[in-house]
Design a protein around this motif. Structure first.
Motif, PDB file in Angstrom:
ATOM      1  N   PHE A   1       4.804 -15.992  74.705  1.00 28.86           N
ATOM      2  CA  PHE A   1       5.637 -15.276  75.668  1.00 28.86           C
ATOM      3  C   PHE A   1       5.611 -16.071  76.963  1.00 28.86           C
ATOM      4  CE2 PHE A   1       4.241 -11.585  73.013  1.00 28.86           C
ATOM      5  CZ  PHE A   1       5.487 -11.291  72.480  1.00 28.86           C
ATOM      6  N   THR A   2       6.789 -16.283  77.550  1.00 26.83           N
ATOM      7  CA  THR A   2       6.861 -17.043  78.786  1.00 26.83           C
ATOM      8  C   THR A   2       7.483 -16.183  79.876  1.00 26.83           C
ATOM      9  OG1 THR A   2       9.069 -18.039  78.462  1.00 26.83           O
ATOM     10  CG2 THR A   2       7.185 -19.104  77.389  1.00 26.83           C
ATOM     11  N   ALA A   3       6.938 -16.312  81.064  1.00 22.65           N
ATOM     12  CA  ALA A   3       7.363 -15.487  82.197  1.00 22.65           C
ATOM     13  C   ALA A   3       8.216 -16.314  83.141  1.00 22.65           C
ATOM     14  CB  ALA A   3       6.151 -14.943  82.934  1.00 22.65           C
ATOM     15  N   GLY A   4       9.414 -15.810  83.444  1.00 35.41           N
ATOM     16  CA  GLY A   4      10.230 -16.398  84.479  1.00 35.41           C
ATOM     17  C   GLY A   4       9.808 -15.892  85.845  1.00 35.41           C
ATOM     18  N   THR A   5      10.491 -16.339  86.855  1.00 38.14           N
ATOM     19  CA  THR A   5      10.087 -16.019  88.221  1.00 38.14           C
ATOM     20  C   THR A   5      10.306 -14.547  88.564  1.00 38.14           C
ATOM     21  OG1 THR A   5      12.267 -16.789  88.969  1.00 38.14           O
ATOM     22  CG2 THR A   5      10.452 -18.361  89.071  1.00 38.14           C
ATOM     23  N   SER A   6      11.089 -13.824  87.765  1.00 34.22           N
ATOM     24  CA  SER A   6      11.335 -12.396  88.017  1.00 34.22           C
ATOM     25  C   SER A   6      10.601 -11.492  87.036  1.00 34.22           C
ATOM     26  CB  SER A   6      12.844 -12.104  87.938  1.00 34.22           C
ATOM     27  OG  SER A   6      13.562 -12.874  88.877  1.00 34.22           O
ATOM     28  N   ALA A   7       9.674 -12.038  86.242  1.00 37.20           N
ATOM     29  CA  ALA A   7       8.993 -11.255  85.205  1.00 37.20           C
ATOM     30  C   ALA A   7       8.114 -10.168  85.817  1.00 37.20           C
ATOM     31  CB  ALA A   7       8.160 -12.165  84.320  1.00 37.20           C
ATOM     32  N   LYS A   8       8.123  -9.001  85.178  1.00 39.16           N
ATOM     33  CA  LYS A   8       7.287  -7.872  85.601  1.00 39.16           C
ATOM     34  C   LYS A   8       6.178  -7.665  84.578  1.00 39.16           C
ATOM     35  CE  LYS A   8      11.248  -5.456  87.671  1.00 39.16           C
ATOM     36  NZ  LYS A   8      12.255  -6.502  87.297  1.00 39.16           N
ATOM     37  N   GLN A   9       4.951  -7.493  85.054  1.00 43.67           N
ATOM     38  CA  GLN A   9       3.813  -7.359  84.162  1.00 43.67           C
ATOM     39  C   GLN A   9       3.962  -6.175  83.222  1.00 43.67           C
ATOM     40  OE1 GLN A   9       1.547  -9.763  83.975  1.00 43.67           O
ATOM     41  NE2 GLN A   9       0.638  -8.735  82.197  1.00 43.67           N
ATOM     42  N   GLN A  10       4.600  -5.097  83.685  1.00 47.12           N
ATOM     43  CA  GLN A  10       4.750  -3.906  82.850  1.00 47.12           C
ATOM     44  C   GLN A  10       5.720  -4.123  81.688  1.00 47.12           C
ATOM     45  OE1 GLN A  10       5.517  -4.105  86.104  1.00 47.12           O
ATOM     46  NE2 GLN A  10       7.374  -2.942  86.641  1.00 47.12           N
ATOM     47  N   ASP A  11       6.454  -5.236  81.705  1.00 45.95           N
ATOM     48  CA  ASP A  11       7.368  -5.533  80.604  1.00 45.95           C
ATOM     49  C   ASP A  11       6.715  -6.362  79.509  1.00 45.95           C
ATOM     50  OD1 ASP A  11       9.385  -4.136  81.832  1.00 45.95           O
ATOM     51  OD2 ASP A  11      10.405  -5.898  82.645  1.00 45.95           O
ATOM     52  N   LEU A  12       5.424  -6.623  79.635  1.00 47.30           N
ATOM     53  CA  LEU A  12       4.673  -7.365  78.621  1.00 47.30           C
ATOM     54  C   LEU A  12       3.733  -6.417  77.887  1.00 47.30           C
ATOM     55  CD1 LEU A  12       3.687 -10.105  77.338  1.00 47.30           C
ATOM     56  CD2 LEU A  12       1.975 -10.161  79.170  1.00 47.30           C
ATOM     57  N   TYR A  13       3.887  -6.307  76.557  1.00 47.88           N
ATOM     58  CA  TYR A  13       3.009  -5.477  75.728  1.00 47.88           C
ATOM     59  C   TYR A  13       2.075  -6.338  74.881  1.00 47.88           C
ATOM     60  CZ  TYR A  13       6.975  -2.463  76.874  1.00 47.88           C
ATOM     61  OH  TYR A  13       7.969  -1.806  77.529  1.00 47.88           O
ATOM     62  N   ASN A  14       2.649  -7.348  74.204  1.00 45.46           N
ATOM     63  CA  ASN A  14       1.896  -8.393  73.497  1.00 45.46           C
ATOM     64  C   ASN A  14       0.848  -7.827  72.544  1.00 45.46           C
ATOM     65  OD1 ASN A  14       1.094 -10.921  72.722  1.00 45.46           O
ATOM     66  ND2 ASN A  14       0.192 -11.500  74.685  1.00 45.46           N
ATOM     67  N   PRO A  15       1.241  -7.057  71.538  1.00 44.86           N
ATOM     68  CA  PRO A  15       0.256  -6.468  70.624  1.00 44.86           C
ATOM     69  C   PRO A  15      -0.492  -7.493  69.789  1.00 44.86           C
ATOM     70  CG  PRO A  15       2.479  -6.143  69.796  1.00 44.86           C
ATOM     71  CD  PRO A  15       2.629  -6.685  71.185  1.00 44.86           C
ATOM     72  N   HIS A  16       0.111  -8.670  69.556  1.00 42.59           N
ATOM     73  CA  HIS A  16      -0.543  -9.714  68.760  1.00 42.59           C
ATOM     74  C   HIS A  16      -1.363 -10.679  69.620  1.00 42.59           C
ATOM     75  CE1 HIS A  16       1.677  -8.276  65.327  1.00 42.59           C
ATOM     76  NE2 HIS A  16       2.826  -8.515  65.912  1.00 42.59           N
ATOM     77  N   HIS A  17      -1.366 -10.452  70.914  1.00 39.93           N
ATOM     78  CA  HIS A  17      -2.134 -11.294  71.845  1.00 39.93           C
ATOM     79  C   HIS A  17      -1.728 -12.765  71.756  1.00 39.93           C
ATOM     80  CE1 HIS A  17      -4.590  -7.785  72.648  1.00 39.93           C
ATOM     81  NE2 HIS A  17      -4.802  -7.644  71.364  1.00 39.93           N
ATOM     82  N   TYR A  18      -0.414 -12.995  71.728  1.00 40.03           N
ATOM     83  CA  TYR A  18       0.081 -14.369  71.767  1.00 40.03           C
ATOM     84  C   TYR A  18      -0.186 -14.963  73.147  1.00 40.03           C
ATOM     85  CZ  TYR A  18       2.707 -13.412  67.458  1.00 40.03           C
ATOM     86  OH  TYR A  18       3.067 -13.089  66.172  1.00 40.03           O
TER      87      TYR A  18
END
Length: 227
Positions: free
Chosen positions: A53-70
């Protein structure tokens, strides 16, 4: 634009296997500096990545769930969260935007983004898939053949350093679509994602790559030259 208007070539680099995402960031950072300094040529680089998962400059932490811990990375590009993984074609576009590139005027970021979108749309049309953009939504969309609903089939995210572009576009050939559930893709909750395999189960990455190369010259004014 006619073929007679196209007089330059662009390096078309393809990496086999899965390229670690940090290696891609390092390559793009170095190459963009070299393009600016005039010590290296522009390039379109085709890769696949392991699941990230890659975060752009506008990414919000609450939009990341990542159940597989990638793994997650700060990409430095525009936009929000994006997933990359096997079966997804990344086309990293490193161009000198201080000069014209086909239909793209110098230093016109809006035209450059539009050029990337129309390049994707024409590429998918060559593969028998009707795609489109929507006002207020980032990316390229189509009607999922299984659900009949609009779904994202390609994403865009760019960074520009000293008028050299890096990052680029990603097209879903046959990634694990469930992996997109680990984020809110590009911050858009109302729509899902789809893939080219849902339209044509026999479609290969090589066919997608050929369509990308064939669609490039009309928009960016150069002929792909394989490394």
């Amino acid at each position: 634009m006619t073929r007679n208007d196209i007089c330059e070539e662009i390096l078309w680099k393809k990496s086999d296997g899965l390229t670690p995402y940090p290696d891609a960031l390092d390559f793009m950072a170095t190459r963009s500096r070299q393009i600016h300094d005039g010590t290296a040529d522009p390039v379109v680089w085709l890769v696949e990545h392991p699941p990230v998962f890659t975060a752009g400059t506008s990414a919000k932490q609450q939009d990341l769930y990542n159940p597989h811990h990638y793994p997650t990375y700060e990409a430095g590009r525009g936009g929000q969260w994006t997933y990359h993984g096997p079966g997804q074609r990344l086309a990293y576009v490193l161009l000198n935007l201080s000069q014209p590139n086909g239909t793209i005027p110098p230093r016109d970021l809006r035209a450059f983004v539009k050029g990337l979108e129309t390049w994707i749309i024409e590429t998918l049309s060559r593969l028998g898939v009707t795609a489109f953009t929507r006002e207020g939504r980032i990316g390229v969309w189509s009607f999922d053949p299984l659900t009949g609903e609009e779904a994202k089939i390609a994403a865009l995210g760019i960074r520009v350093s000293r008028w050299v572009s890096w990052h680029g576009v990603s097209i879903n050939l046959d990634p694990a679509l469930d992996d997109f559930d680990g984020i809110v893709p590009c911050g858009i909750r109302e729509f899902g994602v789809t893939s080219l395999r849902r339209f044509n189960p026999a479609l290969s990455m090589e066919e997608l790559d050929r369509a990308l190369a064939a669609s490039w010259p009309a928009h960016f004014g150069s002929i792909p030259r394989e490394e």
